[in-house]
Scaffold this active site. Structure first.
Site: not given
Length: 430
Positions: A257, A260, A323-324, A357, A416
């Site tokens: 990770q 990235h 996120e993960h 992924d 109404h």
């Protein structure tokens, strides 16, 4: 790299970890707004200027034609094409099942029918980072759920590679079923999708990751004109593991990770101090012979290895909202029962983040920076609208007339109330 007990963290340390990599858009908003305004007012002319300025290439026609796609297939290795096709099938199947879970329904009681119908948006724009880099998986993750949802016009935009688009991106776009492809990137591409130009008609929704300028542009155009998925920042992983987890697996997942981006966030929560130190040492050992070391050395500065009992680990994870999320414990599904916030969850020692992924079929376009507290990952749902319906018989109108009339009149909206009274004038006084 912090190695510390969860309870030993100072408030400042905990705040820094939880509030990681918050994007500061203030400085670039004026620049991005100027780009968007120029594209809105000057269309293709502005796109050409910005493409020449930022991508250093003159492009007259941004549209990708059939011949360019055919040429792309000739340039891409068959093994890569085959891998894209296999990933496509898994992603398509996952999102088709996801679509089946979104139901149209109707109920009836006392002459009152209510329900829900589901309709796709008409058009969607998928932003795919490009240039020299290529991300076929991002093409699949954005285009496929839109097509499965039934969107009639799905557009891919990606920064130019020379005077075209990277061949791998073109092949993936074709396999995924994109209807149109344009060689334009950056904030200017978001402006084109949001407002439309002479070449690129506007879309209803824009999805996909990008750099800070793309993210800022998406946030600025979001509103009545166009819908976006969510703001996306640097990638991140949080791993919960126990003493039985293999050090090498956990350490490699953190490094994977971290490669990235220098701003990637990698957090390990484990159940003992000894395990924390052991995995830290394994990370340093693996670092000696790894690719992308220059990026990893910087991203490791954002890494935190924390230890505490399993309850503390779960509570910290939910507060972090990753996120993960990987759960590598003896019984990961037992831990899963207590997980409240995560973009995507990976259970067990044989389920590292890269399988999601690329190939399991789940979507990898996910909320970052703690946004999984309030956002889901990209899905067919983002491309659908749920429209409520109602149908009343005269008896049904009679049944709720007093409620409608009373509430309308107390709000001062007497017409109404009269819309109901006029239909029941044989039953009630006007």
């Amino acid at each position: 790299m912090i190695v510390k007990g969860i309870k030993e963290l100072t408030e400042e340390e905990k705040y820094s970890i939880i509030n990681r990599n918050k994007m500061n858009l203030e400085e670039i908003i004026p620049t991005v707004k100027e780009i968007l305004d120029n594209v809105k007012n000057r269309g293709d002319e502005a796109l050409r200027e910005y493409t020449k300025k930022f991508d250093r290439v003159d492009i007259e026609d941004f549209k990708v034609y059939k011949e360019e796609i055919e040429e792309a297939y000739e340039k891409v290795d068959y093994k890569v094409v085959s891998a894209i096709e296999r990933a496509y099938e898994n992603i398509k199947r996952f999102h088709e099942i996801q679509l089946e879970s979104i139901k149209e329904w109707e109920i009836e009681k006392d002459g009152i029918k209510t329900g829900q119908i589901v309709r796709p948006v008409r058009s969607a724009g998928c932003y795919v980072p490009g240039g020299r880099a290529f991300y076929p998986s991002t093409v699949l993750m954005t285009v496929v759920p839109a097509k499965v949802a039934g969107v009639k016009r799905v557009v891919v935009v990606s920064p130019p590679y020379g005077k075209g688009i990277n061949p791998v991106t073109l092949v993936a776009s074709h396999i995924a079923g994109a209807d149109e492809i344009y060689k334009v990137g950056g904030a200017q591409a978001i402006g084109a999708l949001a407002y439309g130009t002479e070449t690129i008609p506007k879309v209803d929704i824009i999805v996909g990751p990008g750099n800070i300028y793309v993210t800022c542009a998406k946030m600025l155009v979001s509103g009545s004109e166009v819908k976006i998925d969510f703001p996306a920042g640097p990638s991140e992983v949080l791993i919960i593991c126990d003493e039985e987890a293999k050090d090498e697996y956990v350490a490699m997942d953190l490094l994977a990770q971290g490669e990235h981006d220098p701003n990637s966030s990698c957090i390990l929560l484990t159940t003992s101090r000894e395990k924390a130190i052991s995995i830290k040492n394994k990370i340093l050992e693996l670092m000696k012979n790894t690719e992308r070391r220059n990026i990893l050395e910087r991203s490791l500065k954002n890494m935190a290895i924390l230890y505490g009992d399993i309850t503390e680990c779960i509570e910290f994870s939910n507060e972090y909202a990753p996120e993960h999320l990987e759960i590598i414990t003896e019984n990961p599904r037992e831990i899963l029962k207590y997980i409240e916030n995560a973009g995507s969850v990976f259970l067990g020692e044989y389920t590292p983040v890269p399988v999601g992924d690329y190939a399991t079929g789940t979507n990898h376009v996910l909320p970052t920076g703690g946004c999984s507290r309030i956002y889901s990952g990209l899905s067919v749902d983002y491309f659908l609208k749920k429209i409520s319906i109602q149908e009343l018989s005269k008896e049904g109108l009679e049944c709720i007339s007093e409620t409608v009339i009373t509430l309308a009149e107390i709000e001062g909206l007497h017409n109404h109330a009269k819309t109901v009274k006029i239909r029941l004038q044989d039953k009630i006084d006007l």
